[in-house]
Design an enzyme around this catalytic site. Structure first.
Site, PDB file in Angstrom:
ATOM      1  N   SER A   7       0.878  -0.882   0.110  1.00  0.00           N
ATOM      2  CA  SER A   7      -0.421   0.188   0.100  1.00  0.00           C
ATOM      3  C   SER A   7       0.905   1.362  -0.236  1.00  0.00           C
ATOM      4  O   SER A   7       1.582   1.652   1.299  1.00  0.00           O
ATOM      5  CB  SER A   7      -0.689   0.075   1.069  1.00  0.00           C
ATOM      6  N   HIS A  32      -1.572  -1.500  -3.909  1.00  0.00           N
ATOM      7  CA  HIS A  32      -2.789  -1.643  -3.807  1.00  0.00           C
ATOM      8  C   HIS A  32      -3.049   0.410  -3.610  1.00  0.00           C
ATOM      9  O   HIS A  32      -1.298   1.079  -3.028  1.00  0.00           O
ATOM     10  CB  HIS A  32      -2.860  -1.998  -1.845  1.00  0.00           C
ATOM     11  N   ASP A  34      -4.899   3.557  -1.656  1.00  0.00           N
ATOM     12  CA  ASP A  34      -5.824   3.978  -1.275  1.00  0.00           C
ATOM     13  C   ASP A  34      -6.764   5.023  -0.925  1.00  0.00           C
ATOM     14  O   ASP A  34      -5.872   6.641  -0.909  1.00  0.00           O
ATOM     15  CB  ASP A  34      -5.018   4.081   0.613  1.00  0.00           C
ATOM     16  N   MET A  36      -8.779   8.084   0.063  1.00  0.00           N
ATOM     17  CA  MET A  36      -9.623   8.860   1.507  1.00  0.00           C
ATOM     18  C   MET A  36     -10.179   9.745   0.949  1.00  0.00           C
ATOM     19  O   MET A  36      -9.742  10.485   0.918  1.00  0.00           O
ATOM     20  CB  MET A  36      -9.086   8.084   2.425  1.00  0.00           C
ATOM     21  N   HIS A  65      -8.554   1.071  -4.094  1.00  0.00           N
ATOM     22  CA  HIS A  65      -9.249   0.852  -2.675  1.00  0.00           C
ATOM     23  C   HIS A  65      -9.627   2.088  -2.357  1.00  0.00           C
ATOM     24  O   HIS A  65      -9.652   2.697  -1.925  1.00  0.00           O
ATOM     25  CB  HIS A  65      -8.892  -0.029  -1.737  1.00  0.00           C
ATOM     26  N   MET A  67     -12.319   4.438  -0.057  1.00  0.00           N
ATOM     27  CA  MET A  67     -12.464   4.243   1.046  1.00  0.00           C
ATOM     28  C   MET A  67     -13.153   5.825   1.045  1.00  0.00           C
ATOM     29  O   MET A  67     -13.339   6.977   1.195  1.00  0.00           O
ATOM     30  CB  MET A  67     -11.520   4.561   2.288  1.00  0.00           C
ATOM     31  N   MET A 136     -11.577  -5.986   5.462  1.00  0.00           N
ATOM     32  CA  MET A 136     -11.056  -5.318   6.519  1.00  0.00           C
ATOM     33  C   MET A 136      -9.853  -5.613   7.998  1.00  0.00           C
ATOM     34  O   MET A 136     -10.850  -6.117   8.294  1.00  0.00           O
ATOM     35  CB  MET A 136     -11.897  -3.840   6.477  1.00  0.00           C
ATOM     36  N   ASP A 174      -6.655  -6.165   4.574  1.00  0.00           N
ATOM     37  CA  ASP A 174      -6.678  -4.918   4.263  1.00  0.00           C
ATOM     38  C   ASP A 174      -6.091  -4.910   5.940  1.00  0.00           C
ATOM     39  O   ASP A 174      -6.801  -4.181   6.017  1.00  0.00           O
ATOM     40  CB  ASP A 174      -6.776  -4.584   3.439  1.00  0.00           C
TER      41      ASP A 174
END
Ligand code: DX5
Ligand code: ZN
Length: 217
Positions: A7, A32, A34, A36, A65, A67, A136, A174
């Site tokens: 990540s 990966h 992330d 957000m 991913h 979020m 998660m 994760d």
């Protein structure tokens, strides 16, 4: 087959290109990413421009991913920017099925994620519509948190459901994954391993290889 997905949330963003090259040279298969939004999770990370910048620099599989609340607003843009896979949270959308179908119709792999407090039954209706389930193993929002032990049983539960339906679905974990708890998670049924701080803090090549040594056994 097992895949390592470092990540980049824990990467040095000033060195992002070379650090991605380094994980690839050491054998990692995924990056990966992330995303957000400061609403679904308390923090804000980065978005589409980062994916656009990474895409021409690597052939590694770009695992986005999200979020993000109402991810349906952005999935098309992430695929256009070069995401190979887009994972949305079951808690974040009122139109999960349509969004997963949209991701696939755009030519990307689709994933469904669930938070530690969300029961596995919430994602079961979507199992046939996804290429990956993301369990998660911390509360999403920050790198470097401790693995939540109760999540191991959820990994087993998801793997059992995938097997029972004879599906070819990857199971990603994760949060808080390190060299000490990796084997336990592989045994539970995880086959896509996200690791942020455990790969990027320290010697990246050595850490990546140490993960892969265990994953390839
Ligand atoms: C957490 C993110 C993770 C995070 C993992 O909200 O989804 O991908 O980067 O970081 P570590 O491996 O340090 O727990
Ligand atoms: Zn993540």
């Amino acid at each position: 087959m097992n895949y390592l997905a470092p990540s980049i949330l824990s990467a040095d963003f000033c060195e992002l290109g070379s650090q991605i090259e380094e994980i690839g040279n050491a054998g990692a298969q995924y990056v990966h990413i992330d995303v957000m939004d400061g609403v679904f999770v308390p923090s804000i990370s980065f978005g589409m421009p980062i994916v656009s910048c990474i895409r021409p620099r690597t052939k590694l599989f770009l695992d986005v991913h999200m979020m993000v609340t109402k991810p349906e607003r952005y999935v098309e843009e992430f695929v256009k920017c070069g995401a190979d896979s887009v994972t949305i949270h079951v808690e974040a959308s009122d139109c999960v099925e349509d969004t997963l179908k949209k991701i696939r119709s755009l030519g990307a792999k689709a994933g469904i994620a669930l938070n530690p407090e969300t029961p596995v039954k919430e994602i079961l209706p979507y199992l046939e519509m996804v290429d990956m389930v993301l369990v998660m193993t911390v509360h999403p929002g920050f790198g470097g948190q401790a693995y939540i032990p109760e999540c191991t049983d959820k990994i087993k539960e998801v793997r059992a459901a995938i097997k029972e339906k004879k599906l070819n679905v990857n199971l990603e974990i994760d949060g808080g994954v390190n060299l000490d708890n990796l084997q336990m998670n592989l045994d539970a049924g995880a086959n896509v391993i996200v690791a942020g701080s455990a790969v990027f803090k320290g010697n990246i090549t050595e850490k990546t290889k140490a993960f892969l040594d265990i994953m390839e056994q």
